[in-house]
Design an enzyme around this catalytic site. Structure first.
Site, PDB file in Angstrom:
ATOM      1  N   ASP A 158       5.295   6.875  -4.334  1.00  0.00           N
ATOM      2  CA  ASP A 158       4.367   6.628  -3.239  1.00  0.00           C
ATOM      3  C   ASP A 158       3.945   5.164  -3.196  1.00  0.00           C
ATOM      4  O   ASP A 158       3.376   4.652  -4.156  1.00  0.00           O
ATOM      5  CB  ASP A 158       3.139   7.527  -3.422  1.00  0.00           C
ATOM      6  CG  ASP A 158       2.188   7.497  -2.235  1.00  0.00           C
ATOM      7  OD1 ASP A 158       2.533   6.875  -1.214  1.00  0.00           O
ATOM      8  OD2 ASP A 158       1.105   8.091  -2.334  1.00  0.00           O
TER       9      ASP A 158
ATOM     10  N   ASP B  42       3.405   3.052   4.355  1.00  0.00           N
ATOM     11  CA  ASP B  42       3.094   4.168   3.482  1.00  0.00           C
ATOM     12  C   ASP B  42       4.264   5.154   3.405  1.00  0.00           C
ATOM     13  O   ASP B  42       4.585   5.812   4.389  1.00  0.00           O
ATOM     14  CB  ASP B  42       1.845   4.890   4.006  1.00  0.00           C
ATOM     15  CG  ASP B  42       1.406   6.052   3.134  1.00  0.00           C
ATOM     16  OD1 ASP B  42       1.792   6.080   1.950  1.00  0.00           O
ATOM     17  OD2 ASP B  42       0.677   6.920   3.643  1.00  0.00           O
TER      18      ASP B  42
END
Length: 500
Positions: free
Chosen positions: A350, A95
């Site tokens: 992201d 992430d």
């Protein structure tokens, strides 16, 4: 030569050998978490991913200890080893939108985790090895996880005696637990240090001593850990940079297209450490570049500068100048191009959010233009929009025989050096078979894969977000040395043979 000099010399030689061994890019797999056991229909999966993306984006507008959990079917996992007595394989989400590495540890209790993971494939909680050691409350790492609280305060909360605090003798006291909240879950963890190892295709393996990670024994809705790749002090790249600046300060990934089809998830996506050092050289950064080739040369990245946000320093922010639909260029609002003093604006890149989120007014302009240029005129599939959370959706099989649906091209124009990225059609227009409503008649439909992010003028968060679905088929480079993000069209599976 004195003993101290000899030790220093041997240490230098040892470090040089390790650094030289891993001076080339290293590549290892990211696995997409798409699973038929989690989602019974395409509509179910799409609805889950749209809800997750919206929730995660909205929580980007809160403080640094509030993020959003990653979820099966939407994100990518990576594996590495921890410990030496014994060494254990750990599988966590990768992430770029968070800055801490944590994992569930034995004994582990997960509250309200039913339906969030597949017991057959979810990794078991980690057993701390005998080589693991708790992090002291005097450590800087402890301060980072407690949002910059003073060391003395941390020591006190760890019940360190006052005399030890005053004498700076708190090393024997472990770091107190830290709390991390997500949009639909949370956990409490303690910090530990242990050996971190990335398996390589050929020896030697990449081993980092004293790697810091969070060990959680209890969580709410969080059965799987996370490897944070953000810009924080305890992220995986930052810790890796202390071992090898080349590997930790430059990384990329190339997400193999899956299109929510389990039959197409055949190969893992490559995550490359140390990638940016070998690309971008000799390219005029002031010349506008348009990334649209299916497989360009290795130095043919379109770069855009990272934007700094003092309120959210761990996110990768960039500026978006415009979006072109067909041949019509739509200028982005000012808050998509830059970040103000309050921390508002910019676009976050992201890996942990599925869909690209855009400000409401800007999104509506793009959707309107897209509908005008989609030929022939197609009927909206309102029931599909309701069941998936995507919009607009269209029926594709009701046009006259022989008429081909013409989907307009979509181009993202990033700021800084005027780099443009032509999006692959499958990245923004998904076609699938809809089972119909009550009549059960199957129809072919197509949905736009961008989402309305709403309106957040003074929230101290991003105006937009570039999700992982729109990053498929692109190698995305994070060059932390030069503070830039690069994009290049790739046949991602081919990188396994070309990098090394």
């Amino acid at each position: 030569m004195g003993m101290n000099s000899s030790i220093f010399f041997l240490t230098f030689i040892f470090a040089f050998i390790i650094f030289s061994t891993h001076s080339n890019p290293l590549i290892f797999p990211l696995t997409h978490t798409l699973s038929t056991s989690h989602f019974t229909t395409t509509h179910h999966l799409l609805k889950s991913t749209t809800t997750h993306s919206t929730t995660r984006f909205h929580h980007h507008h809160h403080n640094r200890r509030v993020s959003v959990a990653l979820a099966p079917g939407t994100d990518y996992t990576m594996s590495f080893s921890l410990g030496s007595s014994p060494k254990q394989t750990v599988t966590v989400y990768m992430d770029t939108g968070s800055d801490t590495v944590w994992l569930p540890c034995q004994p582990f209790t997960c509250i309200m985790c039913e339906g969030k993971y597949d017991p057959k494939t979810t990794p078991l909680p980690h057993n701390l090895s005998t080589s693991a050691s708790p992090v002291s409350c005097q450590s800087r790492a402890c301060s980072f996880t407690h949002s910059g609280a003073k060391t003395s305060d941390l020591c006190a909360s760890a019940r360190c005696p006052l005399e030890s605090i005053e004498m700076s003798e708190c090393e024997k006291h472990s770091c107190p637990p830290f709390y991390y909240a997500y949009g639909d879950g949370s956990f409490v963890a303690r910090l530990y240090k242990d050996s971190f190892e990335i398996p390589m295709s050929a020896p030697p393996a990449l081993v980092v001593k004293n790697f810091t990670f969070g060990c959680a024994h209890e969580a709410l809705g969080e059965p799987i850990g996370v490897a944070g790749f953000g810009r924080g002090a305890l992220s995986l790249p930052t810790q890796l940079a202390q071992f090898s600046p080349h590997l930790g300060s430059q990384f990329s990934y190339c997400l193999v297209s899956h299109s929510f089809d389990t039959d197409r998830v055949r190969q893992p996506s490559p995550l490359i450490l140390g990638r940016a050092d070998s690309v971008g050289s000799g390219v005029d950064q002031n010349k506008e570049k348009r990334v649209d080739s299916a497989d360009p040369e290795p130095d043919d990245f379109a770069y855009t500068n990272m934007l700094d946000n003092p309120k959210h320093p761990y996110y990768y922010y960039v500026g978006l100048d415009a979006v072109t639909v067909g041949n019509y260029r739509i200028t982005a609002p000012e808050n998509m191009k830059k970040i103000d003093r309050k921390g508002n604006g910019g676009m976050v890149v992201d890996s942990g959010t599925t869909y690209t989120m855009l400000p409401e007014k800007f999104y509506n302009m793009i959707v309107k233009e897209f509908g005008k240029r989609l030929k022939p005129g197609l009927k909206r599939a309102g029931s599909v929009e309701d069941r998936t959370g995507l919009s607009p959706c269209y029926y594709l099989d009701q046009q006259p025989k022989g008429v081909v649906v013409m989907v307009p091209q979509l181009v993202l124009h990033f700021g800084g050096n005027n780099s443009s990225v032509v999006m692959p059609r499958r990245n923004y227009f998904y076609e699938f078979m809809d089972g119909g409503d009550d009549d059960g008649v199957k129809r072919k439909v197509g949905c736009m894969m961008l989402m309305n992010g709403g309106y957040f003028p003074d929230s101290g968060g991003p105006a937009g977000l570039l999700g992982n679905y729109q990053q498929q088929g692109l190698e995305v480079v994070y060059d932390l040395w030069k503070k830039r993000v690069g994009f290049a069209r790739r046949k991602c599976a081919s990188l396994w043979d070309r990098v090394g």
